[in-house]
Motif scaffolding. Structure first.
Motif, short mmCIF file in Angstrom:
data_model
loop_
_atom_site.label_atom_id
_atom_site.label_comp_id
_atom_site.label_asym_id
_atom_site.label_seq_id
_atom_site.Cartn_x
_atom_site.Cartn_y
_atom_site.Cartn_z
N CYS A 33 0.84 -1.19 0.00
CA CYS A 33 0.00 0.00 0.00
C CYS A 33 0.88 1.24 0.00
O CYS A 33 2.09 1.16 0.18
CB CYS A 33 -0.95 0.00 1.20
SG CYS A 33 -0.12 0.20 2.78
N HIS A 34 0.26 2.39 -0.18
CA HIS A 34 0.97 3.66 -0.15
C HIS A 34 1.44 3.94 1.28
O HIS A 34 0.81 3.51 2.25
CB HIS A 34 0.04 4.78 -0.63
CG HIS A 34 0.77 6.04 -0.92
ND1 HIS A 34 1.04 6.96 0.06
CD2 HIS A 34 1.29 6.53 -2.07
CE1 HIS A 34 1.70 7.98 -0.47
NE2 HIS A 34 1.85 7.74 -1.77
N ASN A 35 2.56 4.66 1.41
CA ASN A 35 3.13 4.93 2.73
C ASN A 35 2.16 5.66 3.66
O ASN A 35 2.20 5.46 4.87
CB ASN A 35 4.42 5.74 2.60
CG ASN A 35 5.55 4.89 2.08
OD1 ASN A 35 5.58 3.68 2.27
ND2 ASN A 35 6.50 5.53 1.42
N LEU A 36 1.29 6.49 3.12
CA LEU A 36 0.34 7.23 3.96
C LEU A 36 -0.74 6.34 4.55
O LEU A 36 -1.40 6.71 5.52
CB LEU A 36 -0.30 8.36 3.17
CG LEU A 36 0.64 9.45 2.67
CD1 LEU A 36 -0.10 10.44 1.79
CD2 LEU A 36 1.30 10.16 3.84
N ARG A 37 -0.94 5.15 3.99
CA ARG A 37 -2.00 4.25 4.45
C ARG A 37 -1.49 3.08 5.30
O ARG A 37 -2.23 2.15 5.58
CB ARG A 37 -2.76 3.70 3.25
CG ARG A 37 -3.46 4.78 2.48
CD ARG A 37 -4.28 4.19 1.34
NE ARG A 37 -4.80 5.25 0.50
CZ ARG A 37 -4.18 5.74 -0.56
NH1 ARG A 37 -3.01 5.27 -0.93
NH2 ARG A 37 -4.71 6.71 -1.27
N ILE A 38 -0.23 3.10 5.71
CA ILE A 38 0.35 1.99 6.47
C ILE A 38 -0.42 1.73 7.76
O ILE A 38 -0.72 0.59 8.10
CB ILE A 38 1.84 2.24 6.75
CG1 ILE A 38 2.63 2.19 5.45
CG2 ILE A 38 2.38 1.23 7.74
CD1 ILE A 38 4.07 2.60 5.60
N ASN A 39 -0.76 2.78 8.49
CA ASN A 39 -1.44 2.61 9.78
C ASN A 39 -2.85 2.04 9.63
O ASN A 39 -3.35 1.38 10.54
CB ASN A 39 -1.50 3.93 10.53
CG ASN A 39 -0.12 4.41 10.92
OD1 ASN A 39 0.79 3.61 11.10
ND2 ASN A 39 0.04 5.72 11.03
#
Length: 84
Positions: A33-39
């Motif tokens: 996934c994109h880094n902004l959606r890791i959490n």
């Protein structure tokens, strides 16, 4: 993850070539996934990991290939968080 690895391993086994004198190793990142959606990512929690590739940081897996000088795949390995 295990449902994907079995077909992937059998595919690489069908392409497997012989060891020859000259071989090359290369790796690539498989982004989940994109880094902004890791959490917020829930599907591969515990398997995927955050790492730095040659271009930037990513969240996912690393695929390593050993290829002979004729372009045949000698070995393949997918590294996940369980392997590190």
């Amino acid at each position: 993850m295990s449902t994907v690895l079995v077909p992937l391993c059998s595919y690489f086994a069908s392409l497997k070539s012989e060891h020859i004198d000259i071989e090359f190793v290369d790796s690539t990142s498989i982004k989940v996934c994109h880094n902004l959606r890791i959490n917020r990512h829930k599907t591969l929690v515990g398997l995927a990991y955050r790492d730095k590739g040659t271009m930037s940081w990513f969240y996912g897996f690393k695929l390593y290939l050993i290829v002979n000088h004729q372009g045949g795949i000698v070995a393949a390995k997918v590294y996940s968080h369980e392997c590190t």
